[in-house]
Design an enzyme around this catalytic site. Structure first.
Site, PDB file in Angstrom:
ATOM      1  N   ARG A   1      29.709 -14.288  15.474  1.00 30.36           N
ATOM      2  CA  ARG A   1      30.480 -15.275  16.218  1.00 30.36           C
ATOM      3  C   ARG A   1      30.746 -14.710  17.612  1.00 30.36           C
ATOM      4  O   ARG A   1      31.365 -13.655  17.765  1.00 30.36           O
ATOM      5  CB  ARG A   1      31.801 -15.610  15.524  1.00 30.36           C
ATOM      6  CG  ARG A   1      32.610 -16.627  16.338  1.00 30.36           C
ATOM      7  CD  ARG A   1      33.662 -17.347  15.538  1.00 30.36           C
ATOM      8  NE  ARG A   1      34.798 -16.511  15.213  1.00 30.36           N
ATOM      9  CZ  ARG A   1      35.938 -16.995  14.674  1.00 30.36           C
ATOM     10  NH1 ARG A   1      36.035 -18.300  14.402  1.00 30.36           N
ATOM     11  NH2 ARG A   1      36.928 -16.196  14.382  1.00 30.36           N
TER      12      ARG A   1
ATOM     13  N   ASP B   1      19.469 -10.451  20.394  1.00 34.52           N
ATOM     14  CA  ASP B   1      18.568  -9.300  20.463  1.00 34.52           C
ATOM     15  C   ASP B   1      18.843  -8.278  19.363  1.00 34.52           C
ATOM     16  O   ASP B   1      17.965  -7.481  19.014  1.00 34.52           O
ATOM     17  CB  ASP B   1      18.687  -8.611  21.828  1.00 34.52           C
ATOM     18  CG  ASP B   1      17.993  -9.381  22.940  1.00 34.52           C
ATOM     19  OD1 ASP B   1      17.283 -10.358  22.636  1.00 34.52           O
ATOM     20  OD2 ASP B   1      18.180  -9.019  24.126  1.00 34.52           O
TER      21      ASP B   1
END
Length: 283
Positions: free
Chosen positions: A95, A109
């Protein structure tokens, strides 16, 4: 092997006398499991503890949400939690602290199974959030895919073909304005899941200390029906929610929620230690 006294669980051995609920976590992406009709339960990982993330996954939670919005975690802490969860076959959702391309890029990533954007209030905001999750021409995500963990540092040769199919994109609607625009948010292509935020919703309605108020419940029902009805017109957003004192996890599941967050890790620990010390003091 049949009759073996132990079996392997995510690289560890599981003793045969452990509870039957202690089973190998599914290796399928959360998005795939939802498409297959499964109902999933997660835990909010507020503490950013890799140990608690691993325990939650071993216990059978389908996913943990690493909270970068309210908790103490940063992206390095989130990475440690993802690694600990993956060791035992678990899944993670991050989140974000805000809706931004920079935050989304750094989170994605790391290679989580899903990403959650907080306080999405308009269809435009949802569309922007989705665009942050895909490389051009589908979106605006920055390209470092040969270097990042999400692509196994470039070892996953099918990464560019598969990453959009495997990533769950969640938008959290937690304000009166968001509820008003829920149909526009749900209609955004590739926005997979709507997460209802009951406490912030109650605050936006001026009812911070009364989340069980009928006005709050009515707003939640409007949001729920919009998301659930989207399946009927092939928009197909999944409905997610957080269990509270007013809506238990089993009740949310019975009402048609596809993903349910149970208690946060710190809430679970708080309850256990309070009960533990009460028991001792009463002896």
């Amino acid at each position: 092997m049949s009759g073996s006294p132990s079996s392997h669980f995510g690289g560890f051995k599981r003793a045969s006398n452990l509870p039957s609920l202690f089973v190998r976590a599914s290796t399928e992406p959360l998005k795939t499991r939802l498409k297959n009709g499964e109902k999933l339960k997660g835990m909010l990982l507020f503490s950013a503890s890799p140990t608690l993330a691993e325990i939650a996954s071993l216990a059978g939670y389908d996913f943990v949400v690493v909270d970068l919005e309210h908790g103490p975690a940063d992206f390095s802490a989130a990475l440690a939690c993802i690694g600990a969860t993956e060791v035992c076959g678990g899944k993670t959702v991050i989140r974000l602290p805000e809706i931004s391309a920079a935050c989304a890029k750094k989170a994605l990533d790391l290679g989580p199974d899903g990403i959650m954007f907080p306080k999405v209030e308009t269809g435009k905001a949802a569309a922007e959030a989705v665009s942050f999750c895909s490389y051009p021409p589908h979106g605006v995500r920055g390209c470092a895919y040969t270097l990042v963990r999400d692509s196994k540092f470039g070892f996953n040769k099918r990464y560019l073909e598969d990453y959009r199919d495997n990533r769950l994109i969640m938008c959290q609607i937690e304000s009166e304005e968001g509820v008003k625009n829920v149909n526009k948010i749900v209609a955004v292509d590739e926005m997979d899941c709507v997460m209802i935020g009951p406490r912030d919703l109650s605050a936006s309605l001026g009812l911070l200390h009364d989340p069980g108020n009928k006005k709050v419940k009515s707003a939640m029902r409007t949001e729920e029906m919009a998301v659930l009805d989207s399946d009927l017109v092939n928009v197909g957003a999944y409905l997610a929610g957080m269990a509270t004192d007013y809506d238990k996890a089993v009740n949310l599941k019975a009402c048609g929620y596809h993903l349910v967050l149970g208690s946060a890790d710190v809430s679970l620990f708080k309850k256990v230690v309070v009960d533990d010390i009460k028991t001792f003091k009463l002896l």
